[in-house]
Scaffold this motif. Structure first.
Motif, PDB file in Angstrom:
ATOM      1  N   ARG A  10       0.861  -1.177   0.000  1.00  0.00           N
ATOM      2  CA  ARG A  10       0.000   0.000   0.000  1.00  0.00           C
ATOM      3  C   ARG A  10       0.897   1.227   0.000  1.00  0.00           C
ATOM      4  NH1 ARG A  10      -4.506  -1.196   4.505  1.00  0.00           N
ATOM      5  NH2 ARG A  10      -2.754  -2.267   5.441  1.00  0.00           N
ATOM      6  N   ALA A  11       0.857   1.991  -1.052  1.00  0.00           N
ATOM      7  CA  ALA A  11       1.763   3.134  -1.154  1.00  0.00           C
ATOM      8  C   ALA A  11       1.080   4.286  -1.853  1.00  0.00           C
ATOM      9  CB  ALA A  11       3.017   2.730  -1.923  1.00  0.00           C
ATOM     10  N   ASP A  12       1.444   5.470  -1.412  1.00  0.00           N
ATOM     11  CA  ASP A  12       0.908   6.698  -2.002  1.00  0.00           C
ATOM     12  C   ASP A  12       2.122   7.566  -2.331  1.00  0.00           C
ATOM     13  OD1 ASP A  12      -0.454   8.919  -2.694  1.00  0.00           O
ATOM     14  OD2 ASP A  12      -1.520   9.172  -0.800  1.00  0.00           O
ATOM     15  N   VAL A  13       2.427   7.747  -3.614  1.00  0.00           N
ATOM     16  CA  VAL A  13       3.628   8.513  -3.964  1.00  0.00           C
ATOM     17  C   VAL A  13       3.283   9.605  -4.973  1.00  0.00           C
ATOM     18  CG1 VAL A  13       5.208   6.580  -3.542  1.00  0.00           C
ATOM     19  CG2 VAL A  13       4.337   6.935  -5.832  1.00  0.00           C
ATOM     20  N   GLY A  14       4.026  10.698  -4.872  1.00  0.00           N
ATOM     21  CA  GLY A  14       3.830  11.805  -5.810  1.00  0.00           C
ATOM     22  C   GLY A  14       5.187  12.313  -6.273  1.00  0.00           C
ATOM     23  N   PRO A  41      22.467   4.068  -1.979  1.00  0.00           N
ATOM     24  CA  PRO A  41      22.147   5.420  -1.508  1.00  0.00           C
ATOM     25  C   PRO A  41      22.843   6.507  -2.319  1.00  0.00           C
ATOM     26  CG  PRO A  41      23.565   4.273   0.065  1.00  0.00           C
ATOM     27  CD  PRO A  41      23.168   3.263  -0.958  1.00  0.00           C
ATOM     28  N   LEU A  42      23.978   6.124  -2.957  1.00  0.00           N
ATOM     29  CA  LEU A  42      24.676   7.118  -3.788  1.00  0.00           C
ATOM     30  C   LEU A  42      23.814   7.504  -4.990  1.00  0.00           C
ATOM     31  CD1 LEU A  42      27.251   8.736  -4.273  1.00  0.00           C
ATOM     32  CD2 LEU A  42      28.148   6.763  -5.543  1.00  0.00           C
ATOM     33  N   ASP A  43      23.114   6.523  -5.583  1.00  0.00           N
ATOM     34  CA  ASP A  43      22.192   6.832  -6.690  1.00  0.00           C
ATOM     35  C   ASP A  43      21.106   7.784  -6.206  1.00  0.00           C
ATOM     36  OD1 ASP A  43      23.576   5.047  -8.207  1.00  0.00           O
ATOM     37  OD2 ASP A  43      22.057   3.464  -8.121  1.00  0.00           O
ATOM     38  N   ALA A  44      20.577   7.488  -5.013  1.00  0.00           N
ATOM     39  CA  ALA A  44      19.503   8.329  -4.496  1.00  0.00           C
ATOM     40  C   ALA A  44      20.005   9.749  -4.270  1.00  0.00           C
ATOM     41  CB  ALA A  44      18.960   7.739  -3.185  1.00  0.00           C
ATOM     42  N   LEU A  45      21.229   9.861  -3.740  1.00  0.00           N
ATOM     43  CA  LEU A  45      21.768  11.196  -3.441  1.00  0.00           C
ATOM     44  C   LEU A  45      22.103  11.972  -4.698  1.00  0.00           C
ATOM     45  CD1 LEU A  45      24.112  10.532  -0.418  1.00  0.00           C
ATOM     46  CD2 LEU A  45      22.280  12.227  -0.518  1.00  0.00           C
ATOM     47  N   THR A  46      22.647  11.258  -5.724  1.00  0.00           N
ATOM     48  CA  THR A  46      23.134  11.989  -6.895  1.00  0.00           C
ATOM     49  C   THR A  46      22.073  12.162  -7.970  1.00  0.00           C
ATOM     50  OG1 THR A  46      24.021   9.921  -7.748  1.00  0.00           O
ATOM     51  CG2 THR A  46      25.551  11.340  -6.587  1.00  0.00           C
ATOM     52  N   LEU A  47      21.066  11.291  -7.990  1.00  0.00           N
ATOM     53  CA  LEU A  47      20.118  11.326  -9.111  1.00  0.00           C
ATOM     54  C   LEU A  47      18.720  11.793  -8.719  1.00  0.00           C
ATOM     55  CD1 LEU A  47      21.100   7.912 -10.759  1.00  0.00           C
ATOM     56  CD2 LEU A  47      21.853  10.201 -11.434  1.00  0.00           C
ATOM     57  N   ALA A  48      18.391  11.719  -7.418  1.00  0.00           N
ATOM     58  CA  ALA A  48      17.001  11.996  -7.036  1.00  0.00           C
ATOM     59  C   ALA A  48      16.932  13.173  -6.063  1.00  0.00           C
ATOM     60  CB  ALA A  48      16.395  10.755  -6.378  1.00  0.00           C
ATOM     61  N   ASP A  49      15.847  13.911  -6.124  1.00  0.00           N
ATOM     62  CA  ASP A  49      15.703  14.990  -5.136  1.00  0.00           C
ATOM     63  C   ASP A  49      14.863  14.573  -3.945  1.00  0.00           C
ATOM     64  OD1 ASP A  49      13.363  15.230  -6.769  1.00  0.00           O
ATOM     65  OD2 ASP A  49      14.465  16.689  -7.980  1.00  0.00           O
ATOM     66  N   SER A  50      14.085  13.510  -4.107  1.00  0.00           N
ATOM     67  CA  SER A  50      13.339  13.015  -2.952  1.00  0.00           C
ATOM     68  C   SER A  50      13.393  11.498  -2.945  1.00  0.00           C
ATOM     69  CB  SER A  50      11.898  13.529  -2.978  1.00  0.00           C
ATOM     70  OG  SER A  50      11.250  13.059  -4.132  1.00  0.00           O
ATOM     71  N   VAL A  51      13.031  10.920  -1.808  1.00  0.00           N
ATOM     72  CA  VAL A  51      13.166   9.474  -1.662  1.00  0.00           C
ATOM     73  C   VAL A  51      12.004   8.938  -0.842  1.00  0.00           C
ATOM     74  CG1 VAL A  51      14.636   9.718   0.408  1.00  0.00           C
ATOM     75  CG2 VAL A  51      14.782   7.659  -0.931  1.00  0.00           C
ATOM     76  N   ILE A  52      11.585   7.701  -1.164  1.00  0.00           N
ATOM     77  CA  ILE A  52      10.737   6.966  -0.235  1.00  0.00           C
ATOM     78  C   ILE A  52      11.475   5.670   0.103  1.00  0.00           C
ATOM     79  CG2 ILE A  52       8.500   7.882  -1.021  1.00  0.00           C
ATOM     80  CD1 ILE A  52       8.039   5.159  -2.416  1.00  0.00           C
ATOM     81  N   VAL A  53      11.262   5.190   1.313  1.00  0.00           N
ATOM     82  CA  VAL A  53      11.821   3.903   1.721  1.00  0.00           C
ATOM     83  C   VAL A  53      10.640   2.982   1.977  1.00  0.00           C
ATOM     84  CG1 VAL A  53      13.249   2.675   3.380  1.00  0.00           C
ATOM     85  CG2 VAL A  53      13.804   5.038   2.780  1.00  0.00           C
ATOM     86  N   LEU A  54      10.638   1.853   1.254  1.00  0.00           N
ATOM     87  CA  LEU A  54       9.582   0.847   1.444  1.00  0.00           C
ATOM     88  C   LEU A  54      10.092  -0.245   2.371  1.00  0.00           C
ATOM     89  CD1 LEU A  54       8.207   0.204  -2.170  1.00  0.00           C
ATOM     90  CD2 LEU A  54       6.990   1.297  -0.291  1.00  0.00           C
ATOM     91  N   SER A  55       9.213  -0.733   3.230  1.00  0.00           N
ATOM     92  CA  SER A  55       9.550  -1.887   4.056  1.00  0.00           C
ATOM     93  C   SER A  55       8.273  -2.686   4.249  1.00  0.00           C
ATOM     94  CB  SER A  55      10.119  -1.423   5.397  1.00  0.00           C
ATOM     95  OG  SER A  55      10.372  -2.541   6.218  1.00  0.00           O
ATOM     96  N   GLY A  56       8.325  -3.967   3.889  1.00  0.00           N
ATOM     97  CA  GLY A  56       7.150  -4.817   4.068  1.00  0.00           C
ATOM     98  C   GLY A  56       5.903  -4.268   3.394  1.00  0.00           C
ATOM     99  N   GLY A  57       6.051  -3.600   2.266  1.00  0.00           N
ATOM    100  CA  GLY A  57       4.902  -3.118   1.516  1.00  0.00           C
ATOM    101  C   GLY A  57       4.342  -1.781   1.978  1.00  0.00           C
ATOM    102  N   ALA A  58       5.042  -1.112   2.913  1.00  0.00           N
ATOM    103  CA  ALA A  58       4.567   0.205   3.371  1.00  0.00           C
ATOM    104  C   ALA A  58       5.680   1.236   3.195  1.00  0.00           C
ATOM    105  CB  ALA A  58       4.157   0.133   4.836  1.00  0.00           C
ATOM    106  N   VAL A  59       5.289   2.487   2.991  1.00  0.00           N
ATOM    107  CA  VAL A  59       6.268   3.576   2.921  1.00  0.00           C
ATOM    108  C   VAL A  59       6.627   3.928   4.367  1.00  0.00           C
ATOM    109  CG1 VAL A  59       6.666   5.965   2.217  1.00  0.00           C
ATOM    110  CG2 VAL A  59       5.272   4.451   0.785  1.00  0.00           C
TER     111      VAL A  59
END
Ligand SMILES: Nc1ncnc2c1ncn2[C@@H]1O[C@H](COP(=O)(O)OP(=O)(O)OP(=O)(O)O)[C@@H](O)[C@H]1O
Length: 373
Positions: A15-19, A196-214
């Motif tokens: 279950r995830a809600d992302v924008g 995490p280097l990809d997330a830092l260098t390529l993305a401006d925001s991040v979500i972390v999923l665990s067990g199907g939840a943000v």
């Protein structure tokens, strides 16, 4: 792009809600099996969620309640995975021109678009090559050119660097960064990664999923600097101790109190985590414990060295709890970065009893993820 997804696969539920705003890039991090690919596949239209919706700009791509499901090839969504999946019998140029041709462009117009993208991705000199003549890094750059030449409003990148070697990976990361940043301001991106280097260098925001939840979301730097889950702390290379917030610190689950210089507005009594870098954990030989505690050091604990491994210019120690003293349980699993000379001087080795100390100035206390936020 906005996606609200509810999907079950066997016992697993996501279950995830992302924008993602126009021009933005969102990184999706999470342990194996947390639902990253499932989320991406629902957005791409490759999987039908049981509930929710996906929209891109003004267009509704999926709306389960209204029975809307635009097929993958009509979504205006480009997908690039680990493998380039180029058409093997077509030249590089024809691969890149495929999208514009399929959208109705004439041969010359499609070639012009292809040439522009091949130049931007530094593969123009390979235009006449077939895929089997390309290196892994070249093939992945051609695949990215093909994806972008199709002018997607959203580009989904599923571990695009994972299969590349140590030379091609950084080069491809640089190319990706450039096209994602300097590209169409209306296009947005979603990047599934373990790094995490990809997330830092390529993305401006991040979500972390665990067990199907943000379980975490926000600006990439902020999430990685102040992790609320042990998964995020680990990938960010930080130590994390769980407990409950107290005035100016954290009471650990085993009853020790860590004082912290920064307590990000956490309510006393609320579930919280103390976060600090391995470089701020000082290690003393065990027989000096009395001296350490009598000195100015707070946040001390007895421990045992579990392992040592080289980590750039320092040695990274993994710390285990002492054989006695349950109140020191919070030290278990900590990492400490110690200068190589100090390791030699102190004669540190696995199994040795030590005392660890963490200055309050190095510790930040943040609200923990409890599953209710
Ligand atoms: N073929 C399948 N049949 C049933 N359940 C599946 C199947 N594939 C995956 N799942 C379930 O869906 C969950 C999420 O899988 P998914 O591939 O989305 O995770 P992921 O975060 O992308 O993992 P990884 O990092 O390993 O690629 C898994 O934990 C598993 O329980």
């Amino acid at each position: 792009m906005r996606a609200t997804v509810d999907i079950t696969r066997g016992d697993f539920r996501l279950r995830a809600d992302v924008g993602i705003p126009p021009g933005g890039v969102l990184a999706v991090l999470g342990p194996n099996g947390s639902g990253k690919s499932t989320l991406l596949e629902c957005i791409a239209g490759l999987r039908h969620p049981h509930g929710g919706s996906v929209s891109l700009g003004e267009r509704t791509l999926t709306d389960v309640a209204r029975g809307v499901h635009i097929p993958p090839h009509r979504r205006g969504v480009g997908v690039l995975g680990q493998a380039p999946l180029l058409f093997p019998h077509c030249t590089v140029q024809d691969n890149v021109a495929f999208g514009p041709r399929a959208r109705g462009a004439g041969r010359a117009a499609a070639r012009k678009v292809a040439r522009e993208w091949m130049e931007r991705l530094a593969v123009a000199e390979l235009a006449a090559h077939k895929p089997h003549q390309l290196s892994g890094g070249q093939a992945q750059r051609v695949a990215l050119a093909r994806t972008l030449a199709d002018e997607p409003g959203l580009v989904l990148l599923d571990e695009p660097l994972a299969a590349l070697d140590a030379d091609a990976g950084p080069a491809m990361r640089a190319v990706l960064g450039r096209v994602l940043r300097d590209g169409d301001p209306a296009r947005c991106g979603l990047l599934v990664t373990h790094d995490p280097l990809d997330a830092l260098t390529l993305a401006d925001s991040v979500i972390v999923l665990s067990g199907g939840a943000v379980v975490e979301q926000g600006a990439t730097r902020e999430v990685l600097a102040a992790p609320r889950t042990s998964f995020t702390a680990r990938i960010a290379g930080l130590n994390l101790v769980t407990g409950r917030a107290v005035a100016d610190g954290l009471r650990t689950v085993d009853g020790a109190v860590l004082s912290a210089a920064r307590c990000d507005g956490v309510r006393a009594g609320a579930p919280a985590v103390a976060v600090f870098p391995p470089g701020n954990v000082t290690v003393y030989p065990g027989h000096t414990a009395g001296v350490v505690r009598a000195g100015n050091h707070r946040n001390t604990g007895s421990a045992v060295v579990e392992s040592l491994e080289p980590h750039g210019p320092v040695v990274r120690l993994r710390i285990a709890a002492p054989r006695s003293g349950p109140e020191h349980g919070w030290v278990a699993g900590l990492t400490a970065d110690v200068a190589t000379a100090a390791v030699a001087e102190l004669g540190l080795e696995p199994g040795q009893e030590v005392e660890v100390a963490v200055p309050a100035e190095a510790i930040g206390v943040h609200e923990a993820f409890t599953g209710q936020s």
